[in-house]
Design an enzyme around this catalytic site. Structure first.
Site: not given
Ligand code: CP
Ligand code: NVA
Length: 306
Positions: A100, A127, A130, A219, A259, A287
């Site tokens: 990530r 993502h 997700q 989101d 999400c 997930r």
């Molecule tokens: N939805 C999601 O990816 O959550 P986190 O950022 O907590 O991993």
């Molecule tokens: N769009 C959000 C998603 C988190 C899971 C971010 O990137 O922070």
């Protein structure tokens, strides 16, 4: 050759269905294979996470493997040493890398240089894990695997982009309700339309986006790495809040997805998030099952390609 999962359309439509089948079989307790037995996974996280990190760690353990969590301070990817060198070294120790970070190009570089599968656990651009979990949730809730309609409301971000990628593989009536200044990635939008598999509509009218729709998705307005833009996004996206009045315009049995993490009171109200149409915690649970499906598929395909 090993196989990576860096974007939704790294999987064909057939592979997506196979991954979903496996995820469901793990969830139902019908599949108990341990493709990671004796293997370790490196989890590189440059941004915070609850769901992704924990679902990967738990999933990896259930698949017979173990994991090492590496924060930016530890390896300082690309600064302390090059991405290529990190990839080559990690490949000597581990059987899987989950990352990530900010830049999709960095993830692609890591995958090119690693000899084990690499999974994108979120970048600024996408993502993918997700969105496959979300697809599992939609199919489960509607008990069918047919075309469905979904309105994504809010910031055109990594989640929106991954929905656009999914639309190239799986038939969806996808409507994106966002302001003129917060569009998703234009190339992905173009590609989703060109693929001809789905209907893809973008509108700055939230009521038009949700009208009669089966799934309402939102989101945060300011993603990780963009918190300095929070005030501007609040101003641009205020009309796109998922609240009870807007939800009434969707189909009567519509479900609400997010999400998470949510900024309650901004992109979604408490009333909707805790209401009877909300499926956000089932979505969060999925997930885990989808990570197990994705990992199993990558390990299997990488073996076949050897
Ligand atoms: N939805 C999601 O990816 O959550 P986190 O950022 O907590 O991993
Ligand atoms: N769009 C959000 C998603 C988190 C899971 C971010 O990137 O922070």
């Amino acid at each position: 050759m090993k196989k990576d999962f860096l974007a939704v359309n790294d999987f064909s439509a057939k592979e997506i269905q196979e991954v979903l089948q496996m995820a469901l079989a793990f969830k139902m307790g019908r599949l108990k294979t341990k493709p990671l037995a004796g293997k370790t996974a490196a989890l590189i996280f440059h941004k915070p996470s609850l769901r992704t990190r924990v679902s990967f760690e738990v999933g990896i353990t259930r698949l017979g493997g173990s994991s090492i969590y590496l924060r930016q301070e530890e390896i300082d990817l690309g600064k302390r040493e090059s991405i290529a060198d990190v990839a080559r070294v990690l490949s000597r120790y581990v059987g899987l890398i989950v990352i990530r970070t900010y830049s999709q190009a960095d993830v692609e570089e890591l995958a090119r240089r690693a000899s084990c599968p690499v999974i994108n656990a979120l970048t600024d651009l996408s993502h993918p894990c997700q969105i496959l979990g979300d697809l599992l949730t939609v199919y489960e809730k509607f008990k069918k695997k047919e075309k469905f309609s979904i309105a994504y409301l809010g910031d055109g971000n990594n989640i929106t982009n991954s929905w656009l990628e999914l639309a190239t593989q799986v038939p969806i009536d996808l409507r994106i309700g966002t302001s003129d200044s917060t569009w998703p990635d234009r190339n992905l939008l173009k590609a989703a339309r060109k693929a001809g598999k789905s209907q893809v509509k973008l509108t700055s009218n939230p009521a038009e986006a949700v009208s009669g729709v089966e799934v309402v998705y939102t989101d945060v307005w300011a993603s990780m790495g963009q918190k300095h833009l929070a005030d501007e996004k609040r101003r641009l996206l205020a009309d796109f809040q998922v609240n009870a009045a807007l939800l009434r315009k969707a189909a009567p049995g519509a479900i609400v997805l997010h999400c998470l993490p949510a900024k309650r009171g901004e992109e979604i109200t408490d009333e909707v998030m805790d209401g009877p149409q909300s499926a956000v915690f089932d979505q969060a649970e999925n997930r885990l099952w989808i990570q197990m499906g994705i990992i199993s598929h990558l390990v299997q395909s990488s073996k076949k390609r050897k």
